[in-house]
Design a protein around this motif. Structure first.
Motif, mmCIF file in Angstrom:
data_model
loop_
_atom_site.group_PDB
_atom_site.id
_atom_site.type_symbol
_atom_site.label_atom_id
_atom_site.label_comp_id
_atom_site.label_asym_id
_atom_site.label_seq_id
_atom_site.Cartn_x
_atom_site.Cartn_y
_atom_site.Cartn_z
ATOM 1 N N ARG A 1 0.762 -1.092 -0.195
ATOM 2 C CA ARG A 1 0.047 -0.110 -0.028
ATOM 3 C C ARG A 1 0.903 1.246 0.026
ATOM 4 N N ASP A 2 2.191 1.250 -0.195
ATOM 5 C CA ASP A 2 3.035 2.298 -0.162
ATOM 6 C C ASP A 2 3.322 3.082 -1.234
ATOM 7 N N HIS A 3 2.943 4.393 -1.497
ATOM 8 C CA HIS A 3 3.406 5.058 -2.354
ATOM 9 C C HIS A 3 4.750 6.243 -2.203
ATOM 10 N N VAL A 4 5.266 6.558 -3.085
ATOM 11 C CA VAL A 4 6.086 7.431 -2.936
ATOM 12 C C VAL A 4 6.154 8.801 -4.120
ATOM 13 N N LEU A 5 6.068 10.107 -3.731
ATOM 14 C CA LEU A 5 5.994 11.179 -4.574
ATOM 15 C C LEU A 5 7.470 11.632 -4.549
ATOM 16 N N LEU A 6 7.950 11.714 -5.835
ATOM 17 C CA LEU A 6 9.422 12.042 -5.667
ATOM 18 C C LEU A 6 9.434 13.521 -6.711
ATOM 19 N N TYR A 7 9.952 14.197 -5.973
ATOM 20 C CA TYR A 7 10.113 15.873 -6.236
ATOM 21 C C TYR A 7 11.441 16.116 -6.521
ATOM 22 N N ARG A 8 11.741 17.145 -7.610
ATOM 23 C CA ARG A 8 12.933 17.551 -7.939
ATOM 24 C C ARG A 8 13.066 19.033 -7.397
ATOM 25 N N VAL A 9 13.990 19.349 -6.310
ATOM 26 C CA VAL A 9 13.875 20.601 -5.650
ATOM 27 C C VAL A 9 15.079 21.159 -5.701
ATOM 28 N N ALA A 10 15.171 22.672 -5.932
ATOM 29 C CA ALA A 10 16.308 23.464 -5.951
ATOM 30 C C ALA A 10 16.254 23.961 -4.437
ATOM 31 N N VAL A 11 17.368 23.708 -3.610
ATOM 32 C CA VAL A 11 17.494 24.070 -2.323
ATOM 33 C C VAL A 11 19.071 24.899 -1.756
ATOM 34 N N GLN A 12 18.933 25.374 -0.602
ATOM 35 C CA GLN A 12 20.009 25.932 -0.074
ATOM 36 C C GLN A 12 19.777 25.319 1.383
ATOM 37 N N GLN A 13 21.269 25.108 1.863
ATOM 38 C CA GLN A 13 21.528 24.795 3.289
ATOM 39 C C GLN A 13 21.658 25.911 4.114
ATOM 40 N N THR A 14 20.724 25.748 5.166
ATOM 41 C CA THR A 14 20.880 26.927 6.084
ATOM 42 C C THR A 14 22.176 26.518 7.378
ATOM 43 N N ALA A 15 22.197 25.516 7.574
ATOM 44 C CA ALA A 15 23.435 24.894 8.377
ATOM 45 C C ALA A 15 23.697 23.511 8.352
ATOM 46 N N ILE A 16 24.937 23.140 8.479
ATOM 47 C CA ILE A 16 25.410 21.719 8.410
ATOM 48 C C ILE A 16 24.624 20.871 9.232
ATOM 49 N N ARG A 17 24.149 19.704 8.920
ATOM 50 C CA ARG A 17 23.203 18.830 9.335
ATOM 51 C C ARG A 17 24.063 18.147 10.270
ATOM 52 N N PRO A 18 24.038 18.188 11.626
ATOM 53 C CA PRO A 18 24.885 17.371 12.538
ATOM 54 C C PRO A 18 24.172 15.834 12.378
#
Length: 165
Positions: A106-123
């Protein structure tokens, strides 16, 4: 023809397999169908953002489940913030809807293409072991086959599949 199921269970220890199974039982009882969002997030340099979770092997596109009362866009915004400290710099583009038969029927995935900017490094934390931007020509060796396939589809090197595998 239905592709072969990826046996993620054989790559996880029993405690993690048990936890993942419990979560999916909960989702089956609380939701009629499960829906997730994933994003191919590109920075201004054209690099893609990937995450390595603590509970499944390999590098993946960021994303997560859409909760009751939440729109797909709200879920996408939340997951990008939580998994990478990412903000969208343009409207996301829905690329494809996939049936994720490896998780459940029953699982479905929506895939998006996104332009992003990182606001801080992800620890790192209990969910995300590592995260970062990578050149498409220099992805980590253990980038999952599904992630590599999605990136090939986005680049026009492969036709979009109907299954997330």
């Amino acid at each position: 023809m239905k592709p072969a199921k990826d046996d993620i269970g054989s790559r996880l220890g029993w405690p993690k397999r048990f936890l993942v199974r419990l979560l999916h039982i909960y989702f089956a009882l609380s939701r009629g169908m499960t829906l997730g969002v994933r994003a191919a997030c590109f920075d201004a340099e054209g690099r893609v953002f990937l995450v390595r979770h603590t509970y499944v092997p390999g590098w993946h596109l960021p994303g997560g489940g859409v909760e009751r009362g939440e729109t797909a866009l709200d879920a996408l915004t939340k997951e990008l913030r939580e998994e990478g400290n990412l903000v969208m710099t343009a409207a996301p583009l829905l690329f494809q809807v996939y049936f994720n038969h490896a998780i459940s029927g029953r699982d479905h995935v929506l895939l998006y293409r996104v332009a992003v900017q990182q606001t801080a490094i992800r620890p790192p934390d209990r969910e995300i072991a590592e995260a970062g931007f990578f050149s498409l020509s220099d992805l980590p060796a253990d980038t999952t086959a599904a992630t590599r396939q999605r990136l090939a589809e986005l680049a026009g090197l492969a036709a979009p599949a109907g299954y997330w595998s």
